[in-house]
Write a protein that holds these residues in place. Structure first.
Motif, PDB file in Angstrom:
ATOM      1  N   MET A  84       3.985  -0.592   3.136  1.00 22.62           N
ATOM      2  CA  MET A  84       4.407  -0.511   4.533  1.00 22.62           C
ATOM      3  C   MET A  84       5.778   0.153   4.655  1.00 22.62           C
ATOM      4  SD  MET A  84       4.995  -3.568   7.325  1.00 22.62           S
ATOM      5  CE  MET A  84       3.718  -4.556   6.577  1.00 22.62           C
ATOM      6  N   ASP A  85       6.690  -0.168   3.734  1.00 26.60           N
ATOM      7  CA  ASP A  85       8.012   0.456   3.753  1.00 26.60           C
ATOM      8  C   ASP A  85       7.903   1.972   3.573  1.00 26.60           C
ATOM      9  OD1 ASP A  85       9.192  -1.998   4.094  1.00 26.60           O
ATOM     10  OD2 ASP A  85       9.657  -2.287   1.983  1.00 26.60           O
ATOM     11  N   THR A 131      -1.591  -7.370   6.535  1.00 27.82           N
ATOM     12  CA  THR A 131      -0.428  -8.238   6.403  1.00 27.82           C
ATOM     13  C   THR A 131      -0.161  -9.091   7.643  1.00 27.82           C
ATOM     14  OG1 THR A 131       0.971  -6.386   7.102  1.00 27.82           O
ATOM     15  CG2 THR A 131       0.716  -6.749   4.732  1.00 27.82           C
ATOM     16  N   LYS A 132      -0.340  -8.502   8.831  1.00 29.35           N
ATOM     17  CA  LYS A 132      -0.007  -9.219  10.063  1.00 29.35           C
ATOM     18  C   LYS A 132      -1.230  -9.779  10.771  1.00 29.35           C
ATOM     19  CE  LYS A 132       4.248  -6.603  10.974  1.00 29.35           C
ATOM     20  NZ  LYS A 132       5.157  -7.767  10.885  1.00 29.35           N
ATOM     21  N   GLY A 139       0.593 -13.036   1.353  1.00 26.74           N
ATOM     22  CA  GLY A 139       1.183 -12.842   2.673  1.00 26.74           C
ATOM     23  C   GLY A 139       0.177 -12.415   3.727  1.00 26.74           C
ATOM     24  N   TYR A 173       1.254  -4.576  -0.548  1.00 22.04           N
ATOM     25  CA  TYR A 173       1.110  -4.124   0.838  1.00 22.04           C
ATOM     26  C   TYR A 173       2.456  -3.938   1.537  1.00 22.04           C
ATOM     27  CZ  TYR A 173      -3.805  -5.285   0.243  1.00 22.04           C
ATOM     28  OH  TYR A 173      -5.104  -5.345  -0.206  1.00 22.04           O
ATOM     29  N   TYR A 174       3.393  -4.830   1.287  1.00 20.41           N
ATOM     30  CA  TYR A 174       4.671  -4.721   1.988  1.00 20.41           C
ATOM     31  C   TYR A 174       5.478  -3.526   1.480  1.00 20.41           C
ATOM     32  CZ  TYR A 174       3.672  -9.154   4.204  1.00 20.41           C
ATOM     33  OH  TYR A 174       3.097 -10.146   4.968  1.00 20.41           O
ATOM     34  N   GLN A 175       5.368  -3.240   0.202  1.00 15.50           N
ATOM     35  CA  GLN A 175       6.020  -2.049  -0.338  1.00 15.50           C
ATOM     36  C   GLN A 175       5.387  -0.794   0.256  1.00 15.50           C
ATOM     37  OE1 GLN A 175       5.890  -0.351  -4.699  1.00 15.50           O
ATOM     38  NE2 GLN A 175       7.236  -2.144  -4.654  1.00 15.50           N
TER      39      GLN A 175
END
Length: 578
Positions: free
Chosen positions: A154-155, A191-192, A383, A150-152
């Motif tokens: 998001m980038d 994620t948040k 996360g 997910y964080y990748q």
């Protein structure tokens, strides 16, 4: 030292190394050939010669592209070598090399270009071809999401939106922006947390773009994102309005079946929060019926959770509330099996939370603890801020249930703060009911009453009524723990809990309220009335007789039927048994 080595190479070799550095620490001779605009065989010979020197690069085997191009694969001996070569490139040459290599690889991969989306996005981004960069940023984000990175993702989405800002607002670019915003809203929710302000902004922007574009399939996921944001913030009136809008859209002639499946799901969740359990059950069952006949939709990607898993797991809590504890357990177990089979971490986290809830309602602490441990570990690993807070809440309650009141309550308060940090409302009736119960078990009566008062006030303003009957019951139990006790007010609380549960047809909440009121009447020597009321509620049940609530009710009925009052329980403690 490296620069001195580079200066000793011929201009032709330096050109090869420059193009190679643009491709990365590893590179194909075919990519270098595209950069220097020479034949693959000629470049292959030069790369092989450099590898034989053994100073900067080394051979790494063979690479074949989908168009049939076969060339040697090489790599810099150390990432520092590649970085030094790359940093020496003039800006104009760097842009040109990125674009040339990106264009060649795009052609070579053809219909499989999405497999190299991250690399192509980088080349076109650095090559200032922002339209193609945005396209491949989306493909790269989707591939990252397939791995639950997910964080990748998001980038990629964030960078894609940045480059689109530099482009004219053509219909095509507006469409790309819409797709990226809708995906970004989902990723930020995962994620948040569902109530993260950033997620709401992304969904609101997507909704505005939908109105600009006109007829688009992305309006439904955008509205869904705004609905879940409102739900988790306990803005239930807004959530209901959005749920009704989604249902209207889903029932239109042109809407796909997947929309109707999710609309029933959305309305079921909203009605559950409003305490309308019977209607919630009907909507979840409609959603599940559609899930059985309808194939997965490409748009399912935009929700971050599986609709069937959500319906199954919410339905389990609804069934318990309506007085079907065994069916609730079976539904919960089915949801967990389905979530594990999906191999979708976010859906699994949601299901673990609700299966924990079902075991807590059934008062099955050992199994509950197993689910809590898995939820906490999964949320930490992936996360998931929202589910991490939920896991902490459950862990705190389980500690309190084992008599570790101070650390348990501390963790529950920590969880409420963590929920608030994600943007979620800390004033959910269910959470405050858990905390009030823990305060009561710890003998912290005033704290428990404050929590209940705050929760009831919040429920009145938000419409969050799924736990209102239980809150009144807990308040009655706390009033009996006071010194001096207030049996008159406590009786009023138990009666109110009964009335609310009956209005909701929530037989499990009605049973708990009836047990508490019967105990009070038992102490007041109103045995016949206590027996009659409790027997009527208990007699309704057809299952769940091995659960703690029904065993407790049966034991109390047996004592009442003997006409005796039994031993007088310590003030209020029996009423706080659960």
């Amino acid at each position: 030292m490296i620069e001195e080595q580079l200066d000793s190479y011929s201009p032709e070799d330096q050109r090869l190394l420059a193009a190679a550095s643009v491709e990365g620490t590893e590179f194909s001779a075919a990519a270098v050939a595209a950069g220097v605009q020479a034949g693959v065989a000629e470049v292959e010979s030069g790369c092989a010669a450099l590898a034989r020197l053994g100073q900067l690069v080394q051979a790494r085997g063979i690479e074949e592209w989908p168009d049939g191009t076969v060339a040697g694969r090489y790599g810099f001996r150390h990432a520092v070598y590649q970085q030094v070569v790359y940093d020496r490139l003039p800006v104009g040459l760097r842009i040109q090399l990125h674009r040339l290599i990106g264009e060649q690889e795009e052609v070579a991969y053809g219909g499989r270009a999405g497999e190299q989306a991250a690399k192509l996005a980088m080349h076109f981004d650095q090559g200032r071809d922002y339209a193609r960069a945005a396209l491949y940023r989306r493909h790269a984000a989707e591939r990252a999401l397939q791995r639950y990175a997910y964080y990748q993702a998001m980038d990629h989405l964030t960078r894609g939106l940045e480059v689109l800002k530099s482009l004219p607002a053509t219909p095509e670019n507006v469409q790309h922006t819409l797709e990226l915003q809708a995906l970004l809203g989902m990723v930020l929710s995962v994620t948040k947390g569902f109530a993260a302000p950033e997620a709401a902004q992304a969904y609101a922007r997507a909704r505005a773009l939908c109105q600009h574009v006109g007829d688009t399939p992305y309006l439904f996921p955008a509205l869904w994102g705004l609905w879940v944001h409102s739900l988790v913030r306990a803005a239930l009136h807004t959530a209901l309005d959005l749920a009704e809008e989604l249902m209207r859209m889903a029932r239109s002639q042109l809407a796909p079946t997947s929309h109707l499946k999710r609309a029933y799901n959305v309305m079921g969740v909203t009605l559950f929060a409003l305490g309308e359990f019977v209607s919630a059950r009907e909507h979840f069952e409609q959603s599940l019926a559609l899930a059985e006949i309808e194939q997965r939709s490409p748009l399912d990607f935009f929700y971050g959770q599986d609709a069937a898993a959500v319906s199954l797991t919410y339905l389990s809590c609804v069934l318990w509330s309506l007085g079907y504890p065994d069916r609730a357990l079976r539904q919960s177990e089915e949801a967990l099996v389905a979530a594990r089979a999906l191999c979708h971490p976010h859906s699994l986290a949601l299901v673990l939370h609700f299966t924990t809830w079902v075991h807590q309602l059934r008062r099955e602490l050992p199994v509950m603890q197993e689910r809590i441990a898995e939820l906490v570990a999964l949320a930490s690993q992936e996360g998931f801020a929202y589910w991490a807070a939920q896991g902490t809440m459950w862990r705190g309650w389980s500690l309190s249930a084992q008599g570790e009141h101070a650390p348990g309550i501390a963790q529950m308060l920590q969880a409420l703060s963590a929920r608030r940090a994600t943007g979620a409302s800390p004033y959910r009736a269910s959470h405050f009911a858990l905390l009030a119960w823990a305060h009561g078990k710890a003998g912290q009566v005033d704290d428990g009453l404050c929590v209940v008062a705050e929760a009831l006030a919040s429920a009145d303003s938000t419409g969050d009524r799924a736990y209102v009957a239980e809150l009144h019951r807990l308040k009655g139990g706390l009033l009996l723990q006071q010194r001096p006790a207030n049996p008159s007010q406590a009786e009023g609380c138990f009666q109110q809990a009964l009335a609310i549960a009956r209005g909701q047809r929530a037989k499990s909440w009605e049973l708990r309220a009836a047990v508490s009121l019967s105990r009070l009447w038992q102490q007041q020597r109103k045995v016949p009335a206590a027996y009659k009321m409790l027997a009527e509620v208990y007699g309704w049940f057809t299952e769940g007789f091995d659960t703690a609530d029904l065993k407790e009710a049966k034991a109390l009925l047996k004592m009442l039927s003997s006409g005796g009052t039994g031993h007088r329980a310590s003030r209020g403690v029996a009423h706080m048994a659960h």
